[in-house]
Scaffold this motif. Structure first.
Motif, PDB file in Angstrom:
ATOM      1  N   LYS B  12       0.717  -1.248   0.018  1.00  0.00           N
ATOM      2  CA  LYS B  12       0.002  -0.018   0.011  1.00  0.00           C
ATOM      3  C   LYS B  12       0.626   1.289  -0.030  1.00  0.00           C
ATOM      4  O   LYS B  12       0.755   2.228  -0.922  1.00  0.00           O
ATOM      5  CB  LYS B  12      -0.836   0.015   1.344  1.00  0.00           C
ATOM      6  CG  LYS B  12      -1.807   1.004   1.246  1.00  0.00           C
ATOM      7  CD  LYS B  12      -2.738   0.956   2.300  1.00  0.00           C
ATOM      8  CE  LYS B  12      -3.821   2.191   2.292  1.00  0.00           C
ATOM      9  NZ  LYS B  12      -4.724   2.094   3.393  1.00  0.00           N
ATOM     10  N   LEU B  16       0.962   4.281  -2.772  1.00  0.00           N
ATOM     11  CA  LEU B  16       0.476   5.611  -2.391  1.00  0.00           C
ATOM     12  C   LEU B  16       1.584   6.557  -2.662  1.00  0.00           C
ATOM     13  O   LEU B  16       1.461   7.838  -3.230  1.00  0.00           O
ATOM     14  CB  LEU B  16       0.113   5.807  -0.931  1.00  0.00           C
ATOM     15  CG  LEU B  16      -1.188   5.217  -0.587  1.00  0.00           C
ATOM     16  CD1 LEU B  16      -1.352   5.323   0.886  1.00  0.00           C
ATOM     17  CD2 LEU B  16      -2.301   5.869  -1.202  1.00  0.00           C
ATOM     18  N   ASP B  20       1.366   9.931  -5.027  1.00  0.00           N
ATOM     19  CA  ASP B  20       1.833  10.965  -4.479  1.00  0.00           C
ATOM     20  C   ASP B  20       2.699  11.632  -5.449  1.00  0.00           C
ATOM     21  O   ASP B  20       2.652  12.977  -5.710  1.00  0.00           O
ATOM     22  CB  ASP B  20       2.466  10.974  -3.114  1.00  0.00           C
ATOM     23  CG  ASP B  20       1.605  10.559  -2.007  1.00  0.00           C
ATOM     24  OD1 ASP B  20       0.244  10.621  -2.394  1.00  0.00           O
ATOM     25  OD2 ASP B  20       1.624  10.033  -0.896  1.00  0.00           O
ATOM     26  N   ALA B 142      -6.932   4.855  -9.971  1.00  0.00           N
ATOM     27  CA  ALA B 142      -6.935   5.216  -8.725  1.00  0.00           C
ATOM     28  C   ALA B 142      -6.649   6.506  -8.527  1.00  0.00           C
ATOM     29  O   ALA B 142      -7.171   7.232  -7.791  1.00  0.00           O
ATOM     30  CB  ALA B 142      -5.952   4.494  -7.791  1.00  0.00           C
ATOM     31  N   ARG B 146      -8.852   9.268  -6.612  1.00  0.00           N
ATOM     32  CA  ARG B 146      -8.513  10.045  -5.468  1.00  0.00           C
ATOM     33  C   ARG B 146      -8.781  11.558  -5.493  1.00  0.00           C
ATOM     34  O   ARG B 146      -9.207  11.954  -4.830  1.00  0.00           O
ATOM     35  CB  ARG B 146      -7.149   9.437  -5.253  1.00  0.00           C
ATOM     36  CG  ARG B 146      -6.701  10.390  -4.041  1.00  0.00           C
ATOM     37  CD  ARG B 146      -5.264   9.696  -3.529  1.00  0.00           C
ATOM     38  NE  ARG B 146      -3.969  10.374  -4.317  1.00  0.00           N
ATOM     39  CZ  ARG B 146      -2.953  10.464  -3.598  1.00  0.00           C
ATOM     40  NH1 ARG B 146      -2.716   9.598  -2.538  1.00  0.00           N
ATOM     41  NH2 ARG B 146      -2.103  11.060  -4.476  1.00  0.00           N
ATOM     42  N   SER B 150     -11.795  11.434  -3.027  1.00  0.00           N
ATOM     43  CA  SER B 150     -11.069  10.906  -1.405  1.00  0.00           C
ATOM     44  C   SER B 150     -11.155  12.337  -0.526  1.00  0.00           C
ATOM     45  O   SER B 150     -11.084  11.858   0.609  1.00  0.00           O
ATOM     46  CB  SER B 150      -9.846  10.503  -1.698  1.00  0.00           C
ATOM     47  OG  SER B 150      -8.884  11.691  -1.644  1.00  0.00           O
ATOM     48  N   PRO B 154      -5.516  10.068   1.990  1.00  0.00           N
ATOM     49  CA  PRO B 154      -4.367   9.557   1.057  1.00  0.00           C
ATOM     50  C   PRO B 154      -4.934   8.429   0.189  1.00  0.00           C
ATOM     51  O   PRO B 154      -4.408   8.234  -0.835  1.00  0.00           O
ATOM     52  CB  PRO B 154      -3.404   9.252   1.927  1.00  0.00           C
ATOM     53  CG  PRO B 154      -3.887   9.191   3.186  1.00  0.00           C
ATOM     54  CD  PRO B 154      -5.034  10.182   3.381  1.00  0.00           C
ATOM     55  N   ASP B 155      -6.005   7.554   1.023  1.00  0.00           N
ATOM     56  CA  ASP B 155      -6.452   6.502   0.106  1.00  0.00           C
ATOM     57  C   ASP B 155      -7.673   6.493  -0.354  1.00  0.00           C
ATOM     58  O   ASP B 155      -8.367   7.514  -0.222  1.00  0.00           O
ATOM     59  CB  ASP B 155      -6.135   4.990   0.937  1.00  0.00           C
ATOM     60  CG  ASP B 155      -6.679   5.109   2.214  1.00  0.00           C
ATOM     61  OD1 ASP B 155      -7.543   6.101   2.484  1.00  0.00           O
ATOM     62  OD2 ASP B 155      -6.531   4.492   3.008  1.00  0.00           O
ATOM     63  N   LEU B 156      -8.283   5.248  -0.643  1.00  0.00           N
ATOM     64  CA  LEU B 156      -9.710   5.281  -1.245  1.00  0.00           C
ATOM     65  C   LEU B 156     -10.610   4.867  -0.143  1.00  0.00           C
ATOM     66  O   LEU B 156     -11.728   4.191  -0.693  1.00  0.00           O
ATOM     67  CB  LEU B 156      -9.812   4.581  -2.598  1.00  0.00           C
ATOM     68  CG  LEU B 156      -8.557   5.013  -3.473  1.00  0.00           C
ATOM     69  CD1 LEU B 156      -8.877   4.314  -4.843  1.00  0.00           C
ATOM     70  CD2 LEU B 156      -9.012   6.613  -4.011  1.00  0.00           C
ATOM     71  N   ALA B 157     -10.283   4.761   1.006  1.00  0.00           N
ATOM     72  CA  ALA B 157     -11.271   3.967   2.068  1.00  0.00           C
ATOM     73  C   ALA B 157     -12.558   4.424   2.010  1.00  0.00           C
ATOM     74  O   ALA B 157     -12.958   5.461   2.083  1.00  0.00           O
ATOM     75  CB  ALA B 157     -10.689   4.550   3.364  1.00  0.00           C
ATOM     76  N   LEU B 183      -6.191  -0.383  -1.324  1.00  0.00           N
ATOM     77  CA  LEU B 183      -6.463   1.138  -1.138  1.00  0.00           C
ATOM     78  C   LEU B 183      -7.714   1.418  -0.135  1.00  0.00           C
ATOM     79  O   LEU B 183      -8.004   2.365  -0.138  1.00  0.00           O
ATOM     80  CB  LEU B 183      -6.476   2.075  -2.409  1.00  0.00           C
ATOM     81  CG  LEU B 183      -5.115   2.342  -3.048  1.00  0.00           C
ATOM     82  CD1 LEU B 183      -5.190   3.061  -4.108  1.00  0.00           C
ATOM     83  CD2 LEU B 183      -3.826   2.399  -2.192  1.00  0.00           C
ATOM     84  N   GLY B 184      -8.393   0.218   0.059  1.00  0.00           N
ATOM     85  CA  GLY B 184      -9.420   0.335   1.033  1.00  0.00           C
ATOM     86  C   GLY B 184     -10.987   0.726   0.346  1.00  0.00           C
ATOM     87  O   GLY B 184     -11.956   0.940   0.989  1.00  0.00           O
TER      88      GLY B 184
END
Lengths: 175, 315
Positions: B12, B16, B20, B142, B146, B150, B154-157, B183-184
């Motif tokens: 992960k 990320l 970034d 992703a 994001r 998002s 930082p992630d896609l939770a 990424l969640g």
């Protein structure tokens, strides 16, 4: 390990740098500060605040990441890229002041000079550093120096700032 | 990290860091000077043994913006069409001093074969292999999700994504399921049973055959191309019926959540899996996906190539 600059020393040096930058640049509205991440960016914010108090108006401040322009990229593991933030005035025809914590080989500043060329064409580029520790490998010098710190090449200069390490200090370590 | 073969190889944190890096590199594409000196002196070979427009030009643009030298090599018009093997092609590339090979191949596993062989020493980047994976597409998807949804995380939770259509032949779907899960985000697959792969029950997804029921519950609708060139069997009765049950029509557009976005990896079959007016609607980020693709591929090239030591980068 010895403390070269205390918290009070750093505060004094930054105030002096702020005055010196304003004295050297008669048109204070033309000045843009660009910090080199990470510590240079924090120092740039502080100097911008002090300069704003002295000059009586906001001083645009941003940061310039130089990772992609380094000349040692292929010798080391990949580095994370930091943010670049250019104030909305841009850099064209402005007096840009690079701010960094330690001036050592001069290679970071060479990379910064390349990086700024991608953003625009400043009227002038100047350099302010908190500490100049010598041992230059390139023909580069600082216009404004907080403290000249004579060191041997084996020593390491560590700058700690409140924003990151919760304390302001400059240390010299003997390896 | 030396190769990018599959999303399954990524942690992960690695995924990320690529996203970034891409965020920072995106501003290069916006700037006046669209070029960085970072990969000067590196040679990147685009080895495309299967047709591609988007991916190939995207990798080419990414490499050029980082100042690498790019050699394009497509099987049509090269010795591969005379029956040259992958091994001999790889030995040729090695002799030319390629630092990285971006490979698109019809056979699943061809990039992995290239990476694990001793034929060449450069990095191998999978740009789509058979029906296996297409990791750079999943990363750019992703990245796009994001950016839109998002809200600074930082992630896609917590985000919900529907992947709709020809999952059976889709390497994009396989890479996306792995990455979205990493990424969640939660994934629902919507497809006719004939276009689901064997073993779908072991994937970390839920499956639905009812597009109308699924569409209202997701934040992202990702349409897949119906891959007619890979279909040597009757998977659905006819195009009109497929479009009625599994196409994104303007009627279905009205069932979507307010902030939900529409994605498609391209190339689109307008009128089959997606209606033309939907593809051109305000919710569609399909063109933006292409632009983001360049930034994400720059990030991939940077992470794989910029930090190489002289020793392991040897040519």
């Amino acid at each position: 390990m010895s403390v070269a600059l205390s918290s009070a020393d750093i505060a004094r040096a930054l105030v002096r740098l702020s005055h010196e930058i304003l004295e050297a640049n008669a048109l204070s509205t033309q000045i843009t500060l660009l910090g080199i991440p990470t510590r240079g960016a924090h120092l740039a914010q502080r100097i911008s605040r002090t300069m704003a108090e002295i000059a009586g108006h906001e001083i645009p401040v941003g940061m310039l990441d130089i990772t992609m322009h380094r000349d040692d990229l292929r010798m080391r593991p990949p580095r994370a890229i930091m943010a670049t933030v250019i104030p909305h005035e841009g850099v064209n025809d402005r007096d840009v002041i690079f701010i960094d914590d330690v001036l050592f080989s001069g290679r970071t500043i060479r990379a910064a000079l390349d990086a700024i060329g991608e953003v625009g064409r400043p009227r002038s580029v100047q350099l302010a550093v908190l500490v100049d520790r010598g041992h230059r490998e390139l023909p580069i010098r600082a216009d404004f120096v907080g403290k000249n710190l004579p060191t041997s090449i084996d020593q390491a200069v560590k700058v700690h700032l409140v924003e990151i390490e919760d304390v302001d200090e400059v240390l010299i370590e003997n390896n | 990290m030396r190769h990018l073969l599959s999303i399954a190889d990524l942690s992960k944190a690695q995924a990320l860091s690529i996203l970034d890096t891409a965020t920072e590199l995106a501003r290069v594409s916006d700037g006046a000077v669209k070029k960085l000196p970072t990969l000067r002196g590196k040679t990147i070979v685009n080895l495309f043994a299967e047709d591609s427009t988007r991916t190939r030009i995207s990798f080419e643009a990414a490499a050029k913006r980082l100042s690498a030298d790019v050699i394009n090599f497509s099987s049509k018009g090269s010795s591969a069409s005379k029956g040259e093997s992958l091994k001999d092609t790889a030995l040729t590339l090695q002799a030319m001093g390629a630092d990285a090979v971006v490979i698109r191949h019809g056979a699943s596993g061809a990039p992995a074969r290239l990476a694990s062989s001793e034929w060449m020493h450069g990095s191998v980047i999978n740009a789509g292999d058979g029906t296996h994976e297409h990791p750079s597409q999943a990363l750019l998807d992703a990245f796009t999700i994001r950016k839109h949804l998002s809200k600074g995380a930082p992630d896609l939770a917590g985000l919900r994504v529907a992947i709709v259509g020809d999952v059976l032949h889709s390497r994009v779907a396989r890479s996306n399921v792995l990455l979205l899960n990493l990424l969640g985000a939660s994934v629902v697959i919507v497809a006719p049973p004939t276009l689901l792969p064997v073993g779908i029950e072991s994937w970390p997804v839920s499956v639905s055959y009812d597009f109308d029921a699924a569409i209202g519950a997701v934040d992202v609708v990702m349409m897949l191309r119906v891959q007619q060139e890979r279909m040597n069997d009757l998977f659905y009765p006819n195009a009109r019926e497929y479009s009625r049950y599994f196409g994104l029509t303007s009627q279905r557009l009205k069932l979507m959540n307010a902030p939900a976005i529409i994605m498609h990896p391209g190339p689109m079959n307008r009128g089959l899996e997606i209606a033309a007016e939907v593809a051109d609607s305000a919710r569609s980020v399909i063109v933006e996906q292409v632009a983001n693709g360049v930034s994400v591929r720059m990030a991939i090239l940077y992470v794989l190539l910029a930090g190489q030591s002289l020793k392991e980068g040897g040519s």
